[in-house]
Scaffold this motif. Structure first.
Motif, short mmCIF file in Angstrom:
data_model
loop_
_atom_site.label_atom_id
_atom_site.label_comp_id
_atom_site.label_asym_id
_atom_site.label_seq_id
_atom_site.Cartn_x
_atom_site.Cartn_y
_atom_site.Cartn_z
N ALA A 156 0.85 -1.18 0.00
CA ALA A 156 0.00 0.00 0.00
C ALA A 156 0.88 1.23 0.00
N ASN A 157 0.47 2.20 -0.78
CA ASN A 157 1.14 3.48 -0.90
C ASN A 157 0.23 4.49 -0.22
N LEU A 158 0.66 5.02 0.93
CA LEU A 158 -0.15 5.94 1.73
C LEU A 158 0.50 7.32 1.69
N LEU A 159 -0.12 8.24 0.98
CA LEU A 159 0.44 9.58 0.84
C LEU A 159 -0.33 10.57 1.69
N ASP A 160 0.39 11.32 2.52
CA ASP A 160 -0.24 12.35 3.35
C ASP A 160 -0.72 13.47 2.45
N THR A 161 -1.93 13.93 2.70
CA THR A 161 -2.43 15.11 1.99
C THR A 161 -2.89 16.11 3.03
N ILE A 162 -2.66 17.36 2.75
CA ILE A 162 -3.06 18.41 3.67
C ILE A 162 -4.32 19.05 3.10
N ASP A 171 -3.26 3.83 -2.33
CA ASP A 171 -3.43 2.83 -3.38
C ASP A 171 -2.89 1.54 -2.80
N PHE A 172 -3.44 0.42 -3.21
CA PHE A 172 -2.87 -0.84 -2.75
C PHE A 172 -3.05 -1.91 -3.81
N ILE A 173 -2.23 -2.92 -3.72
CA ILE A 173 -2.30 -4.05 -4.64
C ILE A 173 -1.96 -5.32 -3.88
N ARG A 202 -4.99 -13.33 -3.86
CA ARG A 202 -6.38 -12.90 -4.03
C ARG A 202 -7.36 -14.05 -3.76
N GLY A 203 -8.57 -13.67 -3.37
CA GLY A 203 -9.62 -14.66 -3.13
C GLY A 203 -9.49 -15.40 -1.82
N LYS A 204 -8.67 -14.90 -0.91
CA LYS A 204 -8.44 -15.58 0.37
C LYS A 204 -8.84 -14.71 1.57
N GLY A 205 -9.45 -13.56 1.29
CA GLY A 205 -9.82 -12.65 2.37
C GLY A 205 -8.70 -11.73 2.79
N TYR A 206 -7.57 -11.78 2.09
CA TYR A 206 -6.42 -10.96 2.46
C TYR A 206 -6.67 -9.48 2.21
N VAL A 207 -7.47 -9.15 1.19
CA VAL A 207 -7.75 -7.75 0.90
C VAL A 207 -8.47 -7.12 2.09
N SER A 208 -9.44 -7.82 2.64
CA SER A 208 -10.17 -7.30 3.81
C SER A 208 -9.23 -7.10 4.99
N PHE A 209 -8.36 -8.08 5.23
CA PHE A 209 -7.39 -7.97 6.31
C PHE A 209 -6.50 -6.74 6.10
N PHE A 210 -5.98 -6.58 4.88
CA PHE A 210 -5.07 -5.48 4.57
C PHE A 210 -5.80 -4.14 4.71
N MET A 211 -7.02 -4.05 4.21
CA MET A 211 -7.79 -2.81 4.30
C MET A 211 -8.01 -2.42 5.76
N PHE A 243 -16.39 -3.53 -3.67
CA PHE A 243 -15.65 -3.91 -2.46
C PHE A 243 -15.47 -2.69 -1.56
N ASN A 244 -15.01 -1.58 -2.14
CA ASN A 244 -14.75 -0.38 -1.34
C ASN A 244 -16.03 0.21 -0.75
N GLU A 245 -17.12 0.13 -1.47
CA GLU A 245 -18.40 0.58 -0.91
C GLU A 245 -18.78 -0.29 0.30
#
Length: 161
Positions: free
Chosen positions: A67-73, A83-85, A91-100, A129-131
């Protein structure tokens, strides 16, 4: 076992590999295929921690996501753009939910009030997914200006008229 940690120098090449997999899928980045450009971008973030953080998702100490986490003011709400990948194998193992969940925890622990995420307009799976994680569509629309291709002299005089 899954874990999340801040990226280290030894993770950069694996993160480059993940991003090179992502770019052909995202229409805004189909032109990015040079690993050195990607590596330089990651190193810029790592060398400027005040601008953001890179997190890696590890499975048994192997990088399977980033994941790329950029600070914004923002005047009203300090925020984070991210952003993340995840690797195809992860994929398909629930890892995206864990990471989020870990990304959201990281943001809260670091005092962020808002997270913004750009998603391709035609990537309905990612949008759904994001919703489901309670991301909401914004009235704002992302616009970009490619400075490399811009004629500053021309723009200045067109705007002055």
């Amino acid at each position: 076992m899954l874990s999340v940690q801040e990226a280290k120098d030894e993770h950069v090449l694996v993160m480059c590999s993940l991003l090179i997999q992502l770019y052909p899928v995202e229409k805004d980045f189909t032109h990015v295929n040079q690993i050195e450009k990607v590596k330089n971008g990651l190193n810029m973030i790592m060398n400027r921690p005040e601008s953001g953080q890179l997190l890696v998702l590890l499975e048994n100490n192997q990088v399977i996501g980033m994941a790329n986490l950029l600070d914004t003011i923002h005047i009203a709400e300090g925020g984070m753009d991210f952003d993340f990948i995840l690797s195809i194998a992860g994929r398909g193992k629930g890892y995206v939910s864990f990471f989020m969940k870990e990304i959201i925890r990281f943001a809260k622990e670091n005092g962020f009030l808002r997270i913004s995420l750009l998603v391709d307009s035609d990537h309905t799976t990612a949008q759904r997914f994001n919703e489901g994680v309670e991301y909401q569509h914004s009235n704002m629309r992302c616009m970009r200006l490619n400075l490399k291709e811009m004629d500053l002299y021309k723009i200045y005089f067109e705007l002055a008229d």
